[in-house]
Design an enzyme around this catalytic site. Structure first.
Site, PDB file in Angstrom:
ATOM      1  N   CYS A  24      -2.298  -0.339   7.387  1.00 54.31           N
ATOM      2  CA  CYS A  24      -1.435   0.845   7.293  1.00 54.31           C
ATOM      3  C   CYS A  24      -1.479   1.660   8.581  1.00 54.31           C
ATOM      4  CB  CYS A  24      -1.842   1.697   6.094  1.00 54.31           C
ATOM      5  SG  CYS A  24      -1.540   0.875   4.506  1.00 54.31           S
ATOM      6  N   HIS A  42       0.843  -1.187   0.000  1.00 53.84           N
ATOM      7  CA  HIS A  42       0.000   0.000   0.000  1.00 53.84           C
ATOM      8  C   HIS A  42       0.885   1.246   0.000  1.00 53.84           C
ATOM      9  CE1 HIS A  42      -3.887  -2.025   1.721  1.00 53.84           C
ATOM     10  NE2 HIS A  42      -3.302  -2.755   0.783  1.00 53.84           N
ATOM     11  N   CYS A  58      -5.886   2.210   5.774  1.00 54.18           N
ATOM     12  CA  CYS A  58      -6.612   1.003   6.167  1.00 54.18           C
ATOM     13  C   CYS A  58      -6.050   0.516   7.506  1.00 54.18           C
ATOM     14  CB  CYS A  58      -6.472  -0.061   5.091  1.00 54.18           C
ATOM     15  SG  CYS A  58      -4.807  -0.783   5.003  1.00 54.18           S
ATOM     16  N   GLU A  78       0.987   3.896   1.890  1.00 56.50           N
ATOM     17  CA  GLU A  78       1.519   4.314   3.194  1.00 56.50           C
ATOM     18  C   GLU A  78       2.695   3.421   3.621  1.00 56.50           C
ATOM     19  OE1 GLU A  78      -2.984   5.181   3.293  1.00 56.50           O
ATOM     20  OE2 GLU A  78      -1.612   3.691   2.435  1.00 56.50           O
TER      21      GLU A  78
END
Length: 289
Positions: free
Chosen positions: A85, A52, A82, A54
């Site tokens: 993260c 992801h 999310c 992040e």
């Protein structure tokens, strides 16, 4: 302005993600006024479910600073982190995050998200992380608009043959819509050209002020379309030329739709005046013969 500039970089990264076939998330890490890391999700291209945006920038920042302690940093991201993260943010020591589009907003759209806000993760972890809904919210929301994303999926790397195939699919759907609505067509003007114009407003759910008529003769209605257009926004994100895309993607299907009013009607565009190269798309309905 510092946060707005950083968010703009995150938005640009998210657009690159979508161009690459990923999921459209971008992130930046600031240390004071310095950009320590910037990046995007690479989940699809790397086939890595943890890649992801992040997490990618946290890893990048830790390598650059030579430490896993990022407590002096701010993370700016286009979308609320999310739970995975958010947990990575806790372990990194980051004390402030700024995001543009929330998990709640995504769930309202019907998108598949784990419905746990990052605030709850931080609270359960006992982490004091400041959360701020950031600047450029509209730009971030556009990245996650369902209609725009649908167009991106179609138009990314599309060939001319694929565009023509999509046009045939669009034609079928528009003619099916017309058949289903034919009983209500009596509400259109008896003036065939005006009826064609009204038909397009109805099909695309456009108000007259969003596509005002600027010229009217016995054989022509010329109007300037300024309505929200998912195809336009997808082309902007993918850096595609609307003068090419729209010619093959949807002009013929629109033309065949107005011909349901009268076979002598014809829809066309002035491709010298089409968004984003103009403030509006100059379109017209003509009565031939």
């Amino acid at each position: 302005m510092r946060l707005q500039a950083a968010m703009q970089i995150a938005v640009d990264q998210a657009k690159k993600s979508l161009c690459e076939g990923n999921n459209g998330f971008g992130a930046v890490i600031l240390l004071g006024d310095r950009i320590i890391a910037q990046g995007r999700d690479t989940e699809e291209t790397r086939q890595d479910p943890t890649a992801h945006a992040e997490i990618n920038v946290i890893r990048q920042a830790s390598r650059k600073l030579g430490t896993k302690d990022l407590s002096g940093c701010i993370l700016i991201t286009t979308h609320e982190p999310c739970p995975m993260c958010a947990a990575a943010i806790v372990w990194s020591g980051i004390k402030k995050i700024v995001f543009g589009f929330s998990i709640e907003d995504a769930l309202k759209q019907g998108r598949r998200r784990i419905g746990i806000p990052c605030r709850e993760i931080f609270s359960r972890a006992g982490a004091k992380v400041m959360i701020e809904k950031g600047p450029l919210g509209d730009e971030c929301a556009l990245l996650y608009n369902g209609a725009v994303r649908q167009e991106i999926q179609k138009l990314r790397n599309a060939t001319k043959d694929q565009l023509l195939m999509y046009n045939e699919e669009s034609t079928r759907k528009r003619l099916e819509w017309f058949e289903a609505k034919v009983s209500s067509c009596h509400g259109f003007s008896d003036d065939k050209i005006k009826a064609g114009y009204q038909l397009l407003l109805s099909r695309f759910n456009i108000r007259e002020d969003q596509a005002p008529i600027v010229e009217r003769t016995g054989k022509k209605i010329l109007f300037h379309s300024k309505n929200f257009c998912p195809t336009l926004e997808a082309c902007r994100i993918l850096d595609l030329d609307t003068r090419y895309i729209c010619r093959y993607y949807n002009e013929r299907s629109t033309d065949l739709l107005v011909k349901q009013i009268d076979k002598n009607l014809r829809f066309t565009r002035n491709y010298k005046k089409i968004r984003p190269y103009s403030e509006y798309c100059e379109e017209m309905i003509l009565l031939d013969g």
